[in-house]
Design an enzyme around this catalytic site. Structure first.
Site, mmCIF file in Angstrom:
data_model
loop_
_atom_site.group_PDB
_atom_site.id
_atom_site.type_symbol
_atom_site.label_atom_id
_atom_site.label_comp_id
_atom_site.label_asym_id
_atom_site.label_seq_id
_atom_site.Cartn_x
_atom_site.Cartn_y
_atom_site.Cartn_z
ATOM 1 C CE LYS A 116 -86.882 32.819 -41.397
ATOM 2 N NZ LYS A 116 -85.966 32.539 -42.515
ATOM 3 C CG ASP A 140 -86.595 29.035 -41.497
ATOM 4 O OD1 ASP A 140 -85.753 29.554 -42.236
ATOM 5 O OD2 ASP A 140 -86.407 28.895 -40.274
#
Ligand code: NAD
Length: 414
Positions: free
Chosen positions: A106, A146
């Site tokens: 991430k 995202d």
């Protein structure tokens, strides 16, 4: 305002709870409790007024045990190192639940990205790509969109990375526009994967999805596709909502018309039916509730009033642990986020496979393969839950953590 709970502390606690049940060795526990690598960068870029701003960029790689790291990039002022670390760990489990050959990653930029001009956005994203270039790559770590990032940012990053390595390398990132190697079917993948799970759930329970009533909280990308596809299977979507309000129509909402209305007016209110609140939507007596908006919406306060028979989590983290326990006692099954919304990362994986093969699939190929993976994963989670008499979330974590732990054990002898 109450302080935001530390996401990484929560992620670690969830991991330790399952690690205890699986009796993982101390070595494996310690190894998986932290990301394998966390990179924190200074990212300088030029503002339109000629000044230089330095932004913090983060990329966490939780696990490489089952393959390269995989996970999105969020550009938001509230991004922290701990949040990124937690999200990278959750991505490891999500990839393992659906058994795709990735670990979790991430990343993020700590910035009010929406406030930047188009030129500033491009310069900042490219500068971040140059910083990340030495630590990402198609065999190592593959970012994706995202919060506040999309196909445009992915295109800039692919271009910048290609210049760094000296040749085009679309497989370094997924969520690209189709003309740059994005996959057909990616847009609908999260909603579609969720509906494949729900369809299989009823099949396994010898019931038909036809005529089942559905409420969907959040009518964005995931919610709209889920509503449209589940209605296509003959279910009756009786309530939908967005941040401005909710609509309830027991006769059923036409999803095509609702999407058109939402595109035109940016709201669902105004459609045929009774206006209700988002809170009331969560408490409707329906067969299937699909939270597809925000985290922490089903809580200790409202869980007792939830009357759905099945909850399928399109959103990440919509149910708090306290609510989980209450719903489990009430006999309500939850298809947890790590399974129900894993269609998105699964089709990202297909995008990477197609990029590497330089051979592109039809949308039908994509959807057929997605269906196979979602149905198989649902069966495995259901079987694990019944074997251990536990909630499906715990079953999904058991399966995932066991898979990752076995990979670590075999390769590293920990
Ligand atoms: P989106 O921005 O397209 O849609 C979100 C929707 O939720 C919008 O309609 C918005 O109006 C609504 N909403 C916002 N606040 C609300 C509130 N207080 N009450 C009710 N509705 C509210 O986002 P998305 O891509 O559909 O993602 C939704 C959720 O699904 C997020 O939790 C996301 O992390 C998760 N998810 C999405 C994907 C994907 O591929 N899109 C993949 C995995 C998980």
């Amino acid at each position: 305002m109450p302080e935001k709970p530390n996401a990484f502390a929560i992620a670690q606690q969830q991991f330790f709870n399952v690690a205890d049940k699986l009796k993982l060795s101390a070595g494996i526990r310690a190894f998986l409790a932290e990301p394998e690598a966390v990179h924190v960068f200074t990212v300088p870029f030029k503002r339109d007024d000629g000044s230089t701003q330095v932004v913090t960029g983060i990329r966490a790689q939780h696990s490489f045990a089952r393959g390269p790291a995989k996970g999105g990039l969020r550009f938001h002022p509230d991004v922290t190192v701990d949040e990124v670390k937690a999200l990278s760990m959750w991505m490891t489990w999500k990839c393992a639940v659906v058994d795709i050959p990735y670990g979790g990653g991430k990343g993020g930029l700590v910035i009010d990205y929406k406030a930047l001009s188009a030129g500033e956005k491009e310069r900042l994203t490219r500068a971040f790509a140059r910083r990340m270039a030495p630590v990402i790559g198609p065999d190592f770590d593959i970012p994706a969109p995202d919060v506040n990032t999309g196909a445009q940012e992915m295109a800039w990053i692919a271009d910048e990375y290609g210049h760094t390595v000296g040749h085009p390398e679309p497989a370094v990132i997924t969520g690209k526009p189709v003309e740059l190697g994005g996959s057909l079917g990616r847009g609908s993948a999260t909603g579609r994967g969720l509906v494949f799970c729900v369809e299989r759930f009823f099949e396994n329970n010898k019931q038909s999805i036809k005529g089942k009533t559905v409420a969907v909280q959040g009518f964005g990308n995931a919610g709209q596709y889920a509503a449209r596809l589940i209605a296509g299977l003959g279910a009756n979507v009786v309530a939908i909502s967005d941040s401005k309000g909710a609509i309830h129509n027991p006769k059923g909402i036409s999803i095509g018309a609702a999407i058109e209305h939402k595109n035109k007016t940016d709201q669902v209110t105004g459609l045929d039916g009774k206006e209700i609140t988002n809170e009331e939507l969560l408490q409707l007596e329906v067969d299937i509730l699909i939270p597809a908006a925000l985290e922490n919406v089903i809580t200790a306060q409202n869980a007792k009033k939830v009357r759905a028979k099945l909850i399928a989590e399109a959103a990440n983290g919509p149910t708090t642990p306290e609510a989980d326990a209450i719903l489990f006692k009430k006999g309500i099954t939850i298809i947890p986020d790590v399974l129900a919304n894993a269609g998105g990362v699964t089709v990202s994986y297909f995008e990477w496979v197609q990029n590497r093969q330089r051979f592109y699939w039809t949308e039908e190929d994509v959807n057929t393969r997605l269906r196979e993976i979602m149905r198989r994963s649902l069966d495995q989670v259901e079987r694990t839950a019944s074997e251990h008499q536990c909630m499906w979330r715990e079953a999904a974590y058991r399966l995932a953590i066991e898979r990752v732990a076995n990979a670590v054990k075999t390769s590293r002898n920990l």
